[in-house]
Design an enzyme around this catalytic site. Structure first.
Site, PDB file in Angstrom:
ATOM      1  N   ARG A 117       0.809  -1.231   0.000  1.00  0.00           N
ATOM      2  CA  ARG A 117       0.000   0.000   0.000  1.00  0.00           C
ATOM      3  C   ARG A 117       0.838   1.276   0.000  1.00  0.00           C
ATOM      4  NH1 ARG A 117      -2.647  -3.175   3.645  1.00  0.00           N
ATOM      5  NH2 ARG A 117      -4.425  -4.242   2.738  1.00  0.00           N
ATOM      6  N   LYS A 139       1.580  11.580 -10.709  1.00  0.00           N
ATOM      7  CA  LYS A 139       0.697  10.708 -11.489  1.00  0.00           C
ATOM      8  C   LYS A 139       1.476   9.465 -11.879  1.00  0.00           C
ATOM      9  CE  LYS A 139      -2.402  13.962 -13.837  1.00  0.00           C
ATOM     10  NZ  LYS A 139      -2.822  14.444 -15.170  1.00  0.00           N
ATOM     11  N   GLU A 181       7.756  20.137 -25.144  1.00  0.00           N
ATOM     12  CA  GLU A 181       7.096  20.408 -23.855  1.00  0.00           C
ATOM     13  C   GLU A 181       7.691  21.662 -23.209  1.00  0.00           C
ATOM     14  OE1 GLU A 181       4.476  18.889 -22.490  1.00  0.00           O
ATOM     15  OE2 GLU A 181       4.375  16.894 -23.390  1.00  0.00           O
ATOM     16  N   LYS A 223       5.949  23.459 -13.655  1.00  0.00           N
ATOM     17  CA  LYS A 223       5.171  22.245 -13.352  1.00  0.00           C
ATOM     18  C   LYS A 223       4.961  22.141 -11.834  1.00  0.00           C
ATOM     19  CE  LYS A 223       3.587  17.895 -13.954  1.00  0.00           C
ATOM     20  NZ  LYS A 223       3.387  16.748 -14.800  1.00  0.00           N
ATOM     21  N   GLU A 233      -5.757  18.039 -10.545  1.00  0.00           N
ATOM     22  CA  GLU A 233      -6.273  18.542 -11.824  1.00  0.00           C
ATOM     23  C   GLU A 233      -7.745  18.908 -11.777  1.00  0.00           C
ATOM     24  OE1 GLU A 233      -4.777  16.476 -15.201  1.00  0.00           O
ATOM     25  OE2 GLU A 233      -6.066  17.549 -16.597  1.00  0.00           O
ATOM     26  N   ARG A 237      -4.373  23.029 -13.074  1.00  0.00           N
ATOM     27  CA  ARG A 237      -3.491  22.052 -13.709  1.00  0.00           C
ATOM     28  C   ARG A 237      -3.819  21.878 -15.191  1.00  0.00           C
ATOM     29  NH1 ARG A 237      -0.922  16.722 -10.676  1.00  0.00           N
ATOM     30  NH2 ARG A 237       0.187  15.867 -12.448  1.00  0.00           N
ATOM     31  N   ASN A 241      -2.361  21.279 -20.115  1.00  0.00           N
ATOM     32  CA  ASN A 241      -2.901  20.569 -21.266  1.00  0.00           C
ATOM     33  C   ASN A 241      -2.839  21.388 -22.554  1.00  0.00           C
ATOM     34  OD1 ASN A 241      -3.507  18.297 -19.790  1.00  0.00           O
ATOM     35  ND2 ASN A 241      -5.574  18.999 -19.281  1.00  0.00           N
ATOM     36  N   HIS A 244      -2.477  19.734 -25.851  1.00  0.00           N
ATOM     37  CA  HIS A 244      -2.681  18.305 -25.633  1.00  0.00           C
ATOM     38  C   HIS A 244      -4.026  17.783 -26.129  1.00  0.00           C
ATOM     39  CE1 HIS A 244       1.038  18.591 -23.502  1.00  0.00           C
ATOM     40  NE2 HIS A 244       1.006  17.336 -23.102  1.00  0.00           N
ATOM     41  N   HIS A 248      -3.053  14.690 -28.090  1.00  0.00           N
ATOM     42  CA  HIS A 248      -3.468  13.343 -27.675  1.00  0.00           C
ATOM     43  C   HIS A 248      -4.290  12.664 -28.761  1.00  0.00           C
ATOM     44  CE1 HIS A 248      -3.012  14.186 -23.073  1.00  0.00           C
ATOM     45  NE2 HIS A 248      -1.949  13.584 -23.569  1.00  0.00           N
ATOM     46  N   HIS A 261       5.354  11.484 -28.139  1.00  0.00           N
ATOM     47  CA  HIS A 261       4.343  12.337 -27.520  1.00  0.00           C
ATOM     48  C   HIS A 261       4.610  13.827 -27.780  1.00  0.00           C
ATOM     49  CE1 HIS A 261       1.625  14.023 -24.580  1.00  0.00           C
ATOM     50  NE2 HIS A 261       2.646  14.625 -23.983  1.00  0.00           N
TER      51      HIS A 261
HETATM   52  N1  LIG Z   1       3.090  10.901 -14.961  1.00  0.00           N
HETATM   53  C1  LIG Z   1       2.966  11.988 -15.684  1.00  0.00           C
HETATM   54  O1  LIG Z   1       2.571  13.049 -15.202  1.00  0.00           O
HETATM   55  C2  LIG Z   1       3.338  11.933 -17.143  1.00  0.00           C
HETATM   56  C3  LIG Z   1       3.461  13.125 -17.866  1.00  0.00           C
HETATM   57  C4  LIG Z   1       3.867  13.053 -19.185  1.00  0.00           C
HETATM   58  C5  LIG Z   1       4.130  11.812 -19.762  1.00  0.00           C
HETATM   59  N2  LIG Z   1       3.999  10.682 -19.039  1.00  0.00           N
HETATM   60  C6  LIG Z   1       4.293   9.354 -19.631  1.00  0.00           C
HETATM   61  O2  LIG Z   1       5.659   9.314 -19.995  1.00  0.00           O
HETATM   62  C7  LIG Z   1       5.833   8.356 -21.023  1.00  0.00           C
HETATM   63  C8  LIG Z   1       6.824   8.882 -22.036  1.00  0.00           C
HETATM   64  O3  LIG Z   1       8.054   9.078 -21.407  1.00  0.00           O
HETATM   65  P1  LIG Z   1       9.402   9.338 -22.219  1.00  0.00           P
HETATM   66  O4  LIG Z   1       9.131  10.266 -23.323  1.00  0.00           O
HETATM   67  O5  LIG Z   1      10.417   9.670 -21.229  1.00  0.00           O
HETATM   68  O6  LIG Z   1       9.667   7.944 -22.942  1.00  0.00           O
HETATM   69  P2  LIG Z   1      10.348   6.580 -22.489  1.00  0.00           P
HETATM   70  O7  LIG Z   1      10.338   6.410 -21.036  1.00  0.00           O
HETATM   71  O8  LIG Z   1       9.716   5.529 -23.331  1.00  0.00           O
HETATM   72  O9  LIG Z   1      11.856   6.776 -22.959  1.00  0.00           O
HETATM   73  C9  LIG Z   1      12.121   6.927 -24.319  1.00  0.00           C
HETATM   74  C10 LIG Z   1      13.301   6.060 -24.763  1.00  0.00           C
HETATM   75  O10 LIG Z   1      14.509   6.656 -24.302  1.00  0.00           O
HETATM   76  C11 LIG Z   1      15.329   5.674 -23.691  1.00  0.00           C
HETATM   77  N3  LIG Z   1      16.112   6.399 -22.687  1.00  0.00           N
HETATM   78  C12 LIG Z   1      15.663   6.949 -21.542  1.00  0.00           C
HETATM   79  N4  LIG Z   1      16.614   7.640 -20.941  1.00  0.00           N
HETATM   80  C13 LIG Z   1      17.725   7.530 -21.705  1.00  0.00           C
HETATM   81  C14 LIG Z   1      19.040   8.061 -21.631  1.00  0.00           C
HETATM   82  N5  LIG Z   1      19.389   8.886 -20.647  1.00  0.00           N
HETATM   83  N6  LIG Z   1      19.907   7.731 -22.606  1.00  0.00           N
HETATM   84  C15 LIG Z   1      19.540   6.935 -23.619  1.00  0.00           C
HETATM   85  N7  LIG Z   1      18.306   6.425 -23.770  1.00  0.00           N
HETATM   86  C16 LIG Z   1      17.414   6.713 -22.817  1.00  0.00           C
HETATM   87  C17 LIG Z   1      14.386   4.660 -23.161  1.00  0.00           C
HETATM   88  O11 LIG Z   1      15.028   3.420 -23.033  1.00  0.00           O
HETATM   89  C18 LIG Z   1      13.287   4.645 -24.214  1.00  0.00           C
HETATM   90  O12 LIG Z   1      13.632   3.780 -25.251  1.00  0.00           O
HETATM   91  C19 LIG Z   1       4.459   8.071 -21.578  1.00  0.00           C
HETATM   92  O13 LIG Z   1       4.067   6.764 -21.230  1.00  0.00           O
HETATM   93  C20 LIG Z   1       3.553   9.082 -20.901  1.00  0.00           C
HETATM   94  O14 LIG Z   1       2.250   8.595 -20.662  1.00  0.00           O
HETATM   95  C21 LIG Z   1       3.606  10.718 -17.740  1.00  0.00           C
HETATM   96 ZN   LIG Z   2       2.729  16.244 -22.598  1.00  0.00          ZN
END
Ligand SMILES: NC(=O)c1ccc[n+]([C@@H]2O[C@H](COP(=O)([O-])OP(=O)(O)OC[C@H]3O[C@@H](n4cnc5c(N)ncnc54)[C@H](O)[C@@H]3O)[C@@H](O)[C@H]2O)c1
Ligand SMILES: [Zn+2]
Length: 359
Positions: A117, A139, A181, A223, A233, A237, A241, A244, A248, A261
């Site tokens: 938990r 999140k 972003e 942020k 949100e 917040r 968006n 977005h 999206h 993204h």
């Molecule tokens: N929680 C939130 O508030 C929130 C906000 C925005 C996005 N997200 C989520 O984030 C995700 C996207 O994240 P992302 O864009 O970081 O993609 P990701 O985590 O898929 O990373 C992208 C690629 O980069 C590689 N990588 C990561 N760090 C590296 C480094 N330092 N050197 C070399 N390679 C590296 C990874 O192995 C992967 O192949 C989505 O699933 C999205 O839903 C969450």
């Molecule tokens: Zn975004």
């Protein structure tokens, strides 16, 4: 080094940003009175590049390594993380340290939220997107075969450490995706970010720490401010968006395969700006400024084969539609937004056409 505090219902937490910040990780965890048992979770690829940086934080010798990438962001992978935690006999005082991009952060965050938990989690984001966005705000979650991020929870971290040094190994496309972003933060809140990107794009792409760290710090600050004021949100917040709604939808209609993204958000921002200009709430000069910045960063994947009708249908299914009302964030002057609740299909259609979609 910059230090920002994020207020969360579960208690406030620090975000440490700067070149070399990871070197302070062990010390910071001690200062935050986090438990001495620490388990690192990352991916093979990220660990190969950066694992050595974590030798001094006093963590278990063997990290938990999972697959990363959007297609692994599901309950199976979470189950693997939970299995590994059970095997390692993690207890309530164990601290989870997530090292990776948004996918790792979201999955490990969700695992930490549910194991016993809730265990404390420290995020060490390794993509630009994760540093400026996903690591802050609490999140967490995974995708369902029928939709993105459908399963999740809020679980605020105990500490976030964003060190631009790890971005040196990030593929250029991933890095660029994060920059859109940053442009978003520029438009909604801090226009000096727009100036910075325009004036030092070469140094930024060279991952020059002195050029990148201020972008990360300024973005995190925004942020952090926004989620501190509105963790769940309900209103403010929503300004995050910006870009977005259309972004999206573009991702959804292309099944998350055509765009990173951030790239979809690049188009989404242009569409939002176009709607604002057509309405007379957004200065045309801002549309032109952002368009030229986006062009400066390089070509985006084409949208010429995407149907306007499909995108409009996807917008209708979006989580941002609350009780049938689309809360659409438009840009006002540089650094300011305005929420519109009466944007029509016709206006969206015109904007999609303007950014290059087919009828
Ligand atoms: N929680 C939130 O508030 C929130 C906000 C925005 C996005 N997200 C989520 O984030 C995700 C996207 O994240 P992302 O864009 O970081 O993609 P990701 O985590 O898929 O990373 C992208 C690629 O980069 C590689 N990588 C990561 N760090 C590296 C480094 N330092 N050197 C070399 N390679 C590296 C990874 O192995 C992967 O192949 C989505 O699933 C999205 O839903 C969450
Ligand atoms: Zn975004």
């Amino acid at each position: 080094m910059d230090r920002i505090t994020v207020a969360a219902a579960a208690g406030s937490y620090p975000v440490l940003i700067g070149n070399g910040a990871i070197e302070a990780l062990g010390r910071e965890m001690d200062a935050a009175r986090l438990g001495k048992r620490r388990i690192l979770v990352s991916s093979e690829r990220i660990w190969d590049f950066h694992g050595a940086r974590f030798r001094t934080i006093g963590a278990d010798k063997t990290p938990i390594l999972i697959e990363d990438g959007e297609r692994y962001k599901n309950l199976n992978t979470v189950a693997r993380i939970l299995d590994a935690l059970v095997k390692a006999q993690a207890d309530r005082s164990t601290v989870i340290v997530a090292v990776g991009g948004g996918v790792i952060g979201d999955m490990v965050g969700f695992s930490a939220a549910t194991y016993l938990r809730g265990l404390p989690i420290v995020h060490v984001p390794t993509t630009l997107l994760a540093q400026v966005d996903s690591a802050i705000g609490g999140k967490t979650g995974v995708n369902h075969p029928l939709g993105k991020n459908l399963i999740g929870s809020f679980h605020a971290p105990s500490l976030v450490v964003a060190d631009p040094v790890v971005l040196e190994t990030l593929p250029r496309r991933e890095f660029r995706a994060g920059l859109y972003e940053v442009i978003k933060y520029g438009v909604i809140s801090d226009p000096t970010l727009l100036d910075r990107i325009r004036d030092s794009v070469t140094a930024i792409f060279n991952r020059d720490g002195d050029a990148v760290a201020p972008l990360v710090a300024a973005s995190c600050r925004i942020k952090a401010q926004v989620v501190s004021a509105d963790e769940r949100e309900s209103g403010l917040r929503r300004i995050l968006n910006f870009g977005h709604t259309v972004g999206h939808a573009l991702e959804a209609v292309t099944k998350y395969k055509q765009f990173r993204h951030g790239e979809a958000i690049g188009y989404g921002m242009l569409a939002a700006l176009a709607i604002g200009v057509a309405r007379g709430v957004t200065p045309k000069s801002l549309y032109e400024e952002v368009e030229s910045l986006i062009t400066q960063l390089g070509p985006l994947p084409s949208v010429a084969d995407i149907s306007t009708k499909d995108v409009i249908a996807a917008i209708g299914r979006d989580k941002k539609v609350v009780n049938g009302t689309l809360h659409f964030i438009a840009a006002a002057e540089r650094g300011k937004t305005v929420e519109l609740t009466d944007v029509t299909e016709k206006e969206i259609k015109a904007a999609l056409k303007k950014i290059g979609l087919r009828a």
